[in-house]
Design a protein around this motif. Structure first.
Motif, PDB file in Angstrom:
ATOM      1  N   CYS A 104       7.528   2.665  -8.579  1.00  0.00           N
ATOM      2  CA  CYS A 104       6.344   2.840  -7.742  1.00  0.00           C
ATOM      3  C   CYS A 104       6.519   3.927  -6.819  1.00  0.00           C
ATOM      4  N   ILE A 105       5.573   4.399  -6.983  1.00  0.00           N
ATOM      5  CA  ILE A 105       5.076   6.371  -6.339  1.00  0.00           C
ATOM      6  C   ILE A 105       5.099   5.818  -4.668  1.00  0.00           C
ATOM      7  N   GLY A 106       6.021   6.681  -4.384  1.00  0.00           N
ATOM      8  CA  GLY A 106       6.145   6.382  -2.646  1.00  0.00           C
ATOM      9  C   GLY A 106       5.276   7.437  -2.053  1.00  0.00           C
ATOM     10  N   PRO A 107       4.888   7.390  -0.915  1.00  0.00           N
ATOM     11  CA  PRO A 107       4.144   8.349  -0.628  1.00  0.00           C
ATOM     12  C   PRO A 107       4.493   9.825   0.390  1.00  0.00           C
ATOM     13  N   THR A 108       3.953  10.543   0.260  1.00  0.00           N
ATOM     14  CA  THR A 108       4.091  12.456   0.241  1.00  0.00           C
ATOM     15  C   THR A 108       4.610  12.228   1.752  1.00  0.00           C
TER      16      THR A 108
ATOM     17  N   VAL B 246       0.469  -1.482   0.097  1.00  0.00           N
ATOM     18  CA  VAL B 246       0.424  -0.193  -0.316  1.00  0.00           C
ATOM     19  C   VAL B 246       1.065   1.242   0.154  1.00  0.00           C
ATOM     20  N   PHE B 247       1.868   1.485   0.539  1.00  0.00           N
ATOM     21  CA  PHE B 247       2.339   2.270   0.695  1.00  0.00           C
ATOM     22  C   PHE B 247       4.274   1.794  -0.413  1.00  0.00           C
ATOM     23  N   ASN B 248       4.049   1.069  -0.756  1.00  0.00           N
ATOM     24  CA  ASN B 248       5.278   0.682  -1.942  1.00  0.00           C
ATOM     25  C   ASN B 248       6.426   1.366  -1.341  1.00  0.00           C
ATOM     26  N   MET B 249       6.569  -0.051  -0.253  1.00  0.00           N
ATOM     27  CA  MET B 249       7.997   0.808   0.927  1.00  0.00           C
ATOM     28  C   MET B 249       8.783  -0.617  -0.011  1.00  0.00           C
ATOM     29  N   LYS B 250      10.717  -0.657  -0.068  1.00  0.00           N
ATOM     30  CA  LYS B 250      10.858  -1.752  -0.434  1.00  0.00           C
ATOM     31  C   LYS B 250      11.068  -2.347   0.385  1.00  0.00           C
TER      32      LYS B 250
ATOM     33  N   MET C 220      -4.879   9.045   1.381  1.00  0.00           N
ATOM     34  CA  MET C 220      -3.482   9.289   2.709  1.00  0.00           C
ATOM     35  C   MET C 220      -2.939   8.733   1.968  1.00  0.00           C
ATOM     36  N   HIS C 221      -2.427   7.479   1.053  1.00  0.00           N
ATOM     37  CA  HIS C 221      -1.932   6.786   1.104  1.00  0.00           C
ATOM     38  C   HIS C 221      -1.041   6.802  -0.246  1.00  0.00           C
ATOM     39  N   PRO C 222      -0.320   6.378  -1.227  1.00  0.00           N
ATOM     40  CA  PRO C 222       0.089   6.977  -2.524  1.00  0.00           C
ATOM     41  C   PRO C 222      -0.303   5.545  -3.715  1.00  0.00           C
ATOM     42  N   PRO C 223      -1.066   5.374  -5.346  1.00  0.00           N
ATOM     43  CA  PRO C 223      -1.097   5.211  -5.600  1.00  0.00           C
ATOM     44  C   PRO C 223      -0.466   3.407  -5.504  1.00  0.00           C
TER      45      PRO C 223
END
Length: 586
Positions: free
Chosen positions: A127-131, A51-55, A114-117
């Protein structure tokens, strides 16, 4: 303080009645609280990566730091509890904070902004990370959870034990049984979280899957406050750390004095009438601290027999209480390395499951990766009543001891099982990786790589073993700290356990980072890449097993040296009086 303690110590029927009557509220609050917090935190690795596209490395470090911070916060919570607020007020405030933290994290999933796409590509770099705003909102939820954990974890066990009268036989049995069955209900709650809640999160909806634990936490708060009128509420005595400091300062000031020949007869030993701590005999360990209780001509004594300046004169009782704390520290330190094995069975085992065949028979149903850790809870849930009802009575007949074996022996056996677990984990991972590289795979994980044909059920033996290990070492530590700390420091005793876990979380994160960086340019390649098939996770497991073996030897040395509170004998000496000499496991 005096009135409250007198009720607890002298009103036997009322206190016994309260212990039984309060248990549904205490255990119920803990059950729903664990359903909420475990339901939220167990699947965090998957949530942060999908959901938050973290490694994977980033998410693992994030979770380890969060867990470490939550466990370290227990020191602050224990201090505030024992010094100012008491266990009831601390638990109430912390429960509300946990609920608000879960609510915030639920909103990060429910509100699209509230979360990245969503990112479905195999290349995590695109992947687009969180702002910054999304990350700040997420972190605020974790901060509230840390505050909640800091208050709940050091206080809930001690608060439950407060409901029983330790001066009666029924109260003593109630406390001992409470520790086992408290942990039993806790594991049941975790099993529900690891199956139903994790399934809803992974396969139905993250919003719904996070909303369920939030609602359960709200029920936990309500249930806790419903029992308010029947709880035994032990008021805080003031900071026990101040007493520790006074003993050390008094000993340093008198460091040049010689101890008398019979210190137990000549040392100052005033015990306040309202003290809740049990009377302790003089011991020869840490003799330097005993100098703080030497009477000199310049010290003044109050009319009630207490020292006019406790920074210059300590009582022998206070000195022995400080010795109790110092003696526990080496045993506590041994738990830090032990916990590293537990951490791996809740973090990297999830990544192993993601790249294993998770299909359940021919049904097509895939077991959620995070749900495999339910087997740890299942083995623990089965083990506790077997140990309590079958093994302990058998050991009691063999050793002649009421508890079967000493607490340190119990903890040592659990540490042996943890080493075996890590070796088994390495063997399973080696087989999983070999099949993924040499045989036909069963699919591709979009974020990692090929899925091995090895069934995820091969992870069950290691998870079962670590569950039994936890049932021996962790439960043993809980009871050990509770019994060996002075009574006015029992919230700190709970915090001690969680601080050890906190150090372990940070140590595990440090090990992961060091191994990840140092193996990147080696012939074997990076041991811990995103795609485990390209790494050597089995080598990392062998490293943890080696650390566990060294730690076990250290623990055995500490256990032989240790002297239990109220006893001048080491646990090994006590054990060998009744046990066969060829198996002196402490």
């Amino acid at each position: 303080m005096e009135n409250n303690e007198k009720v607890v110590a002298t009103d036997e029927p009322k206190t016994k009645h309260r212990g039984i009557k309060a248990m549904p509220f205490v255990i119920g609050n803990e059950t729903f609280e664990k359903l909420g917090t475990i339901g939220t935190s167990t699947n965090l690795l998957v949530y942060l990566t999908t959901v938050f596209n973290m490694k994977s490395i980033t998410a693992t470090t994030f979770v380890n730091v969060f867990n470490g911070s939550a466990n370290f916060a227990t020191l602050i919570g224990a201090f505030l509890c024992d010094t100012y607020f008491g266990r009831y007020n601390t638990l109430g405030f912390a429960s509300i904070s946990s609920f608000l933290g879960m609510l915030v994290i639920t909103l990060t999933a429910a509100v699209q902004k509230m979360h990245p796409p969503h990112c479905g590509t195999t290349d995590t770099g695109t992947c687009i990370g969180p702002t910054a705003g999304q990350m700040a909102f997420l972190l605020s939820g974790f901060v509230l959870l840390v505050i909640g954990a800091g208050g709940i974890r050091p206080c809930n066990l001690a608060f439950g034990a407060d409901q029983f009268n330790p001066e009666t036989e029924s109260g003593k049995r109630g406390i001992s049984s409470f520790f086992n069955w408290y942990y039993f209900t806790y594991t049941l709650a975790m099993m529900v979280s690891l199956t139903i809640i994790v399934y809803v999160q992974s396969d139905v909806s993250w919003s719904l899957g996070l909303a369920i634990p939030t609602l359960l936490m709200l029920l936990s708060c309500a249930l806790f406050f419903m029992g308010t009128r029947i709880y035994v509420k032990v008021k805080p005595e003031g900071s026990p750390l101040k007493n520790v400091a006074q003993v050390i300062v008094a000993a340093v000031k008198k460091r040049r004095l010689e101890l008398p020949g019979q210190p137990w007869l000549s040392l100052f030993n005033h015990i306040p009438a309202n003290s809740i701590n049990s009377k302790l005999p003089h011991t020869d360990q840490f003799r330097f601290l005993s100098k703080g209780a030497i009477l000199t001509s310049e010290v003044q004594i109050n009319s009630d027999g207490s020292a006019a300046n406790p920074w210059r004169l300590s009582s022998m009782q206070k000195v022995e209480e400080v010795k109790c704390v110092i003696r526990v520290i080496p045993i506590w330190a041994a738990g830090i390395i032990y916990y590293v094995a537990l951490v791996q069975q809740s973090t990297y085992v999830v990544f192993q499951a993601l790249q294993s065949d998770r299909r359940l028979g021919s049904t097509g149903f895939k077991i959620p990766a995070a749900s495999y850790t339910v087997f740890t809870m299942l083995s623990l849930t089965i083990w506790i009543p077997i140990y309590d009802q079958i093994i302990v009575p058998l050991l009691r007949r063999l050793t002649g001891k009421e508890v079967g074996i000493t607490l340190l022996q119990k903890m040592g056996i659990g540490m042996v099982l943890a080493v075996i677990t890590m070796i088994l984990s390495a063997l399973v991972e080696e087989r999983r990786r070999t099949l993924a590289l040499t045989k036909a795979t069963v699919g591709i994980d979009a974020r990692r790589g090929a899925i091995s044909s090895l069934s995820g059920m091969w992870l069950v033996p290691q998870l079962t073993l670590i569950g039994i290990s936890e049932g021996l070492t962790i439960i043993g530590q809980v009871e050990f700290f509770y019994k060996q700390f002075p009574e006015n420091m029992r919230s700190f005793a709970g915090a001690f356990l969680f601080c050890g876990i906190a150090f372990s979380n940070y140590l595990s994160s440090f090990l992961v980072s060091i191994v990840h960086q140092s193996t990147g340019g080696t012939a074997t390649g990076n041991w811990l890449p995103e795609d485990l098939n390209k790494g050597r996770l089995d080598y990392f497991y062998y490293l943890v097993a080696a650390l566990g073996m060294v730690n076990l030897l250290y623990f055995l040395a500490c256990a032989k040296w240790y002297k239990y509170k109220d006893s001048g004998e080491s646990p090994l000496e006590v054990s060998l009086e009744k046990m066969q000499p060829q198996n002196p496991l402490v």
